[in-house]
Design an enzyme around this catalytic site. Sequence first.
Site, PDB file in Angstrom:
ATOM      1  N   SER A  38      -2.078   0.592  -0.566  1.00 22.81           N
ATOM      2  CA  SER A  38      -0.680   0.135  -1.553  1.00 22.81           C
ATOM      3  C   SER A  38      -1.018  -1.036  -2.518  1.00 22.81           C
ATOM      4  O   SER A  38      -0.205  -1.016  -3.488  1.00 22.81           O
ATOM      5  CB  SER A  38       0.435  -0.229  -0.372  1.00 22.81           C
ATOM      6  N   HIS A  41      -2.463   0.761  -5.361  1.00 22.88           N
ATOM      7  CA  HIS A  41      -1.543   1.398  -6.087  1.00 22.88           C
ATOM      8  C   HIS A  41      -0.549   0.211  -7.035  1.00 22.88           C
ATOM      9  O   HIS A  41      -0.253   0.405  -8.155  1.00 22.88           O
ATOM     10  CB  HIS A  41      -0.615   2.233  -5.326  1.00 22.88           C
ATOM     11  N   HIS A  72      -1.087  -7.774   2.935  1.00 22.88           N
ATOM     12  CA  HIS A  72      -0.234  -7.837   4.143  1.00 22.88           C
ATOM     13  C   HIS A  72      -0.785  -7.332   5.540  1.00 22.88           C
ATOM     14  O   HIS A  72      -0.403  -7.369   6.478  1.00 22.88           O
ATOM     15  CB  HIS A  72       0.840  -6.779   3.768  1.00 22.88           C
ATOM     16  N   GLU A 147      -2.332  -3.952  11.475  1.00 23.70           N
ATOM     17  CA  GLU A 147      -1.251  -3.364  10.668  1.00 23.70           C
ATOM     18  C   GLU A 147      -1.553  -2.000  10.054  1.00 23.70           C
ATOM     19  O   GLU A 147      -0.475  -1.252  10.095  1.00 23.70           O
ATOM     20  CB  GLU A 147      -1.208  -4.300   9.468  1.00 23.70           C
TER      21      GLU A 147
END
Length: 389
Positions: A38, A41, A72, A147
């Site tokens: 992510s 992206h 994250h 995560e």
Amino acid sequence: MKAVALTKGRLEVTELPIPRPGARQLLVAVKRCGICGSDLHARHQGDELADVLKLCGYPRYLRSDQSVVLGHEIYGEVLDHGPWTSKRLKPGTPVVSVPLVRRGRQVDGIGLSAHAPGGYAEHVVVQEALTLPVPSGLSPDIAALTEPMAVAWHAVNRGEVTRKDVAIVLGCGPVGLAVIAVLKSRGVATVIASDYSPGRRALAQKCGADHVVDPAVYSPWQQASTGHGFKNMPEEYNAGIDAIEGMTKLPLPWWTTWRALDTIGATRPKRPLVFECVGVPGMLDGILTKALLHACIVVVGVCMGADAIRPALAVNKELDLRFVVGYTPLEFRDTLHALADGTLDASPLVTGHVGLAGVNTAFTTLADPETHAKILIDPALASDQIRTL
């Protein structure tokens, strides 16, 4: 502190003030931070996803004209406590955290918003309630995978997988590899992995996939078609007629027998589970075309643009489409402890380390599926080169 900021598609090392933890927050020294798909992206398609999330009621996702510290997938050590914290996590405690912070009632995604700087930095602020101590003995590299592995843990939960299921994983990037590892940790008997990349297929084998195929040569659907579901509508109709003809030979009305079999689940059609872990336009319609009847399709890959499907395919095959995002706090906790006790093996995913100065190089490298799967940022590394593991 040093940090890597994304601004208008550029990743640059910069100096920023050390953030101060707010109410019920902690300041954490970052020891590892994973580079997520992510993040890749977001570098060039953040505005598109921001428009989507605004429709979902969250208007604060990163925009290309903002300067944002990404990251994250964070592992670090507690440094300081904000006001009104319980102080249950002492300074020096190694921790991981669900990447959300709250100020008042406003919640932001760490590393995915200009309002919540992330782990591509020497320090980061996390929410105390969402932060967990890392069990003793778990390595920093594996703890940092909590995560992304929790994303896979949630996806497998959404598929309601059983040990007897056949699971097809389409795409063996970090997301697909994580799904494979979780499926095997649950004892799923048959996991079929499919990817065009030889390197990723090799990693899929290391993660425990039972059958690994190159879709350019061999169809993953062929491996799943024998005894695991109906291939087409006439096959299912014939099975129904055969069943009624057989039941009419019994002393009871056929519908009484059928109802009894329904009650014990004997009439439930077999179906494979499909995990879509690619996230590019055309994937979903291709799956709807090729999937066996009654398949459960769990969409884990995020298609950033518009896509088109033919609903009539899903209707006539009675396919089950399930979209997933994130995980629950309990799933995050359970993932951490599965990694710690060894029931979940994520070690094949980590293929490299890089310092903050090499993040831009890492982004470029990750565009090639043959070189790396998961690169972890270690802010203590001074080199701008990727250290391959």
